[in-house]
Design an enzyme around this catalytic site. Structure first.
Site, PDB file in Angstrom:
ATOM      1  N   ARG A   1     -49.340   7.169  92.689  1.00 35.86           N
ATOM      2  CA  ARG A   1     -49.086   6.433  91.481  1.00 35.86           C
ATOM      3  C   ARG A   1     -50.014   5.233  91.043  1.00 35.86           C
ATOM      4  NH1 ARG A   1     -43.865   8.255  88.953  1.00 35.86           N
ATOM      5  NH2 ARG A   1     -43.415  10.151  89.925  1.00 35.86           N
TER       6      ARG A   1
ATOM      7  N   SER B   1     -38.610   6.902  86.935  1.00 38.33           N
ATOM      8  CA  SER B   1     -38.693   5.996  88.021  1.00 38.33           C
ATOM      9  C   SER B   1     -39.170   4.678  87.791  1.00 38.33           C
ATOM     10  CB  SER B   1     -39.751   6.626  89.040  1.00 38.33           C
ATOM     11  OG  SER B   1     -39.337   7.836  89.391  1.00 38.33           O
TER      12      SER B   1
ATOM     13  N   GLU C   1     -43.137   0.357  89.232  1.00 39.70           N
ATOM     14  CA  GLU C   1     -44.113   1.308  88.766  1.00 39.70           C
ATOM     15  C   GLU C   1     -44.329   1.068  87.529  1.00 39.70           C
ATOM     16  OE1 GLU C   1     -43.102   5.555  88.606  1.00 39.70           O
ATOM     17  OE2 GLU C   1     -45.338   5.716  88.375  1.00 39.70           O
TER      18      GLU C   1
HETATM   19  N1  EPU Z   1     -31.685  10.235  96.579  1.00 41.09           N
HETATM   20  C1  EPU Z   1     -30.503   9.435  96.909  1.00 41.09           C
HETATM   21  N2  EPU Z   1     -29.972   8.626  95.838  1.00 41.09           N
HETATM   22  C2  EPU Z   1     -30.461   8.852  94.549  1.00 41.09           C
HETATM   23  C3  EPU Z   1     -31.564   9.068  94.323  1.00 41.09           C
HETATM   24  C4  EPU Z   1     -32.329  10.109  95.394  1.00 41.09           C
HETATM   25  O1  EPU Z   1     -30.062   9.453  97.874  1.00 41.09           O
HETATM   26  O2  EPU Z   1     -29.897   7.976  93.807  1.00 41.09           O
HETATM   27  C5  EPU Z   1     -32.494  10.631  97.892  1.00 41.09           C
HETATM   28  C6  EPU Z   1     -32.119  12.180  97.635  1.00 41.09           C
HETATM   29  O3  EPU Z   1     -31.761  12.720  99.070  1.00 41.09           O
HETATM   30  C7  EPU Z   1     -33.328  12.802  97.489  1.00 41.09           C
HETATM   31  C8  EPU Z   1     -34.212  12.031  97.715  1.00 41.09           C
HETATM   32  O4  EPU Z   1     -33.793  10.429  97.793  1.00 41.09           O
HETATM   33  O5  EPU Z   1     -33.654  14.170  98.237  1.00 41.09           O
HETATM   34  C9  EPU Z   1     -35.586  12.000  97.080  1.00 41.09           C
HETATM   35  O6  EPU Z   1     -35.246  12.076  95.589  1.00 41.09           O
HETATM   36  P1  EPU Z   1     -35.979  12.685  94.669  1.00 41.09           P
HETATM   37  O7  EPU Z   1     -36.560  14.074  94.816  1.00 41.09           O
HETATM   38  O8  EPU Z   1     -35.675  12.570  93.121  1.00 41.09           O
HETATM   39  O9  EPU Z   1     -37.558  11.980  94.553  1.00 41.09           O
HETATM   40  P2  EPU Z   1     -37.875  10.300  94.555  1.00 41.09           P
HETATM   41  O10 EPU Z   1     -38.793  10.133  95.414  1.00 41.09           O
HETATM   42  O11 EPU Z   1     -36.853   9.692  94.203  1.00 41.09           O
HETATM   43  C10 EPU Z   1     -40.101  11.085  93.084  1.00 41.09           C
HETATM   44  C11 EPU Z   1     -40.841  10.620  91.690  1.00 41.09           C
HETATM   45  C12 EPU Z   1     -39.854  11.289  90.510  1.00 41.09           C
HETATM   46  C13 EPU Z   1     -40.034  12.568  90.748  1.00 41.09           C
HETATM   47  C14 EPU Z   1     -39.277  13.108  92.232  1.00 41.09           C
HETATM   48  C15 EPU Z   1     -39.368  14.529  92.400  1.00 41.09           C
HETATM   49  C16 EPU Z   1     -41.630   8.187  92.364  1.00 41.09           C
HETATM   50  C17 EPU Z   1     -41.500   6.881  91.975  1.00 41.09           C
HETATM   51  N3  EPU Z   1     -40.815   9.203  91.672  1.00 41.09           N
HETATM   52  O12 EPU Z   1     -38.669  10.602  93.131  1.00 41.09           O
HETATM   53  O13 EPU Z   1     -40.433  10.828  89.575  1.00 41.09           O
HETATM   54  O14 EPU Z   1     -39.407  13.604  89.852  1.00 41.09           O
HETATM   55  O15 EPU Z   1     -40.147  12.381  93.315  1.00 41.09           O
HETATM   56  O16 EPU Z   1     -40.340  14.770  93.191  1.00 41.09           O
HETATM   57  O17 EPU Z   1     -42.554   8.663  93.111  1.00 41.09           O
HETATM   58  C18 EPU Z   1     -40.502   9.789  87.571  1.00 41.09           C
HETATM   59  O18 EPU Z   1     -41.651   9.382  87.689  1.00 41.09           O
HETATM   60  O19 EPU Z   1     -39.887   9.406  86.074  1.00 41.09           O
HETATM   61  C19 EPU Z   1     -39.999  10.435  88.238  1.00 41.09           C
HETATM   62  C20 EPU Z   1     -38.650  10.863  88.212  1.00 41.09           C
END
Ligand code: EPU
Length: 342
Positions: A164, A241, A338
């Site tokens: 990022r 995010s 971010e």
């Molecule tokens: N999770 C929770 N509670 C929540 C949210 C997430 O427990 O409220 C846990 C879940 O177990 C899930 C894990 O966290 O399996 C990871 O969540 P997710 O797959 O949504 O990935 P993230 O790391 O939270 C990142 C990106 C997202 C992108 C997703 C999918 C960043 C800052 N964000 O989120 O990007 O869609 O991966 O790969 O790296 C965006 O930029 O707006 C965005 C949504």
């Protein structure tokens, strides 16, 4: 090109914060940029380059010139055997662009669909989703040096991409206006295997008992996942995010694991360091649903902050501080936004 005065930025940022720009201009042709940088307003006032406004928080009125990049067009520039290079203007919609390429059977971009950014913002924040990063498909970035007025092409390596992050957030911040991005993609062959490593994708594929998916099919799976897991940005005012996923020392993670065995992590390029999920940490801090007046945290995904209508930049900053404080005291981890604060 017309430089307007005292313009509301509400429709130019996805939080729909009603800040005002002292001056505002929209770039629709590359020649506009040359006009702009020789203009007195540009020389006398600070300036801010804006793409889709999907990753920005206006904390106050902007006492300078906001430049909205609305350059539009795209075309294939070169085909070398199975590799295709596509040049896309900075103002084009990212998701639409990815889908058009997939429909033409150009792959490698299928994990990065349904992200509401513009093409020109993608290299700045190096989008990361479902196991892939924008840097994996960006061959080079074309733009104008805002000091010399020269057109320059930066190679993928020169963009200094990181999680990022990129050179456009550091050395070239405010100095380089991205006019287009050159993508390097592959023509889809019957043998092509998309990257389905991400846990959620694996689960979706298993639940549908699919043996093999094409690039476009994987994109459609990801669109459904994103619709289920994230609030729809057509319905709510958000920048997606809000924080980056924190990168921590593996030994800190091992300590936390005693108390929170459910903590998930991803490897990083550095062996000792791992990436945790900021969303999961905020969720474990019991902040999902948390609301302060007109701003709050999405009940669908704890990493997503929402403006419910009358929220202001300072309201959002206060909410972000509350979250940072709670996560720091519970896990000893400092969350870094971010979203760019202006
Ligand atoms: N999770 C929770 N509670 C929540 C949210 C997430 O427990 O409220 C846990 C879940 O177990 C899930 C894990 O966290 O399996 C990871 O969540 P997710 O797959 O949504 O990935 P993230 O790391 O939270 C990142 C990106 C997202 C992108 C997703 C999918 C960043 C800052 N964000 O989120 O990007 O869609 O991966 O790969 O790296 C965006 O930029 O707006 C965005 C949504």
């Amino acid at each position: 090109m017309h430089i307007q005065e005292n313009v509301s930025l509400k429709k130019y940022n996805t939080f729909q914060i009603d800040a005002k720009a002292a001056f505002f201009a929209e770039v629709q042709h590359t020649e506009d940029i040359h006009y702009l940088i020789s203009n007195e307003v540009w020389i006398r006032y600070p300036h801010l380059i804006l793409g889709g406004g999907a990753n920005i928080l206006f904390t106050k009125d902007y006492a300078g010139l906001v430049v909205k990049v609305s350059l539009l067009w795209k075309h294939i520039i070169e085909e070398k055997d199975s590799i295709v290079y596509v040049n896309v203007s900075a103002g084009e919609d990212w998701h639409e662009t990815m889908m058009r390429m997939l429909e033409q059977k150009l792959v490698w971009c299928e994990n990065l669909v349904y992200i509401p950014w513009t093409v020109g913002s993608a290299p700045v924040g190096n989008i990361w989703a479902y196991g892939k990063e924008a840097k994996d498909i960006i061959f080079s970035v074309e733009g104008i040096d805002l000091i010399s007025g020269e057109t320059k092409v930066l190679s993928n390596a020169e963009c200094a991409f990181d999680y990022r992050d990129s050179v456009f957030k550091h050395d070239l911040k405010g100095r380089f206006l991205i006019t287009s991005v050159i993508f390097k993609l592959q023509k889809e062959t019957p043998e092509y295997q998309p990257d389905v490593e991400y846990k959620d994708i694996q689960q979706a594929i298993a639940s549908q008992a699919l043996e093999k998916v094409s690039g476009l099919e994987l994109a459609n799976i990801i669109i459904e996942l994103r619709k289920k897991k994230l609030p729809d940005r057509h319905d709510v005012w958000t920048a997606g995010s809000f924080f980056k996923n924190p990168i921590v020392d593996k030994s800190d993670y091992d300590n936390l694991l005693q108390k929170y065995p459910e903590l998930i992590w991803w490897p990083t390029d550095e062996l000792r360091m791992i990436k945790l999920s900021a969303g999961q940490l905020i969720d474990l801090a019991e902040l999902k649903w948390y609301r302060e007046w007109y701003v709050g945290i999405s009940e669908k995904h704890a990493l997503v902050l929402i403006n419910y209508g009358w929220g202001t930049g300072p309201n959002m900053v206060k909410l972000a501080k509350t979250i940072q404080k709670k996560v720091l005291s519970q896990f000893g981890i400092r969350l870094e936004p971010e979203v760019l604060f202006v």
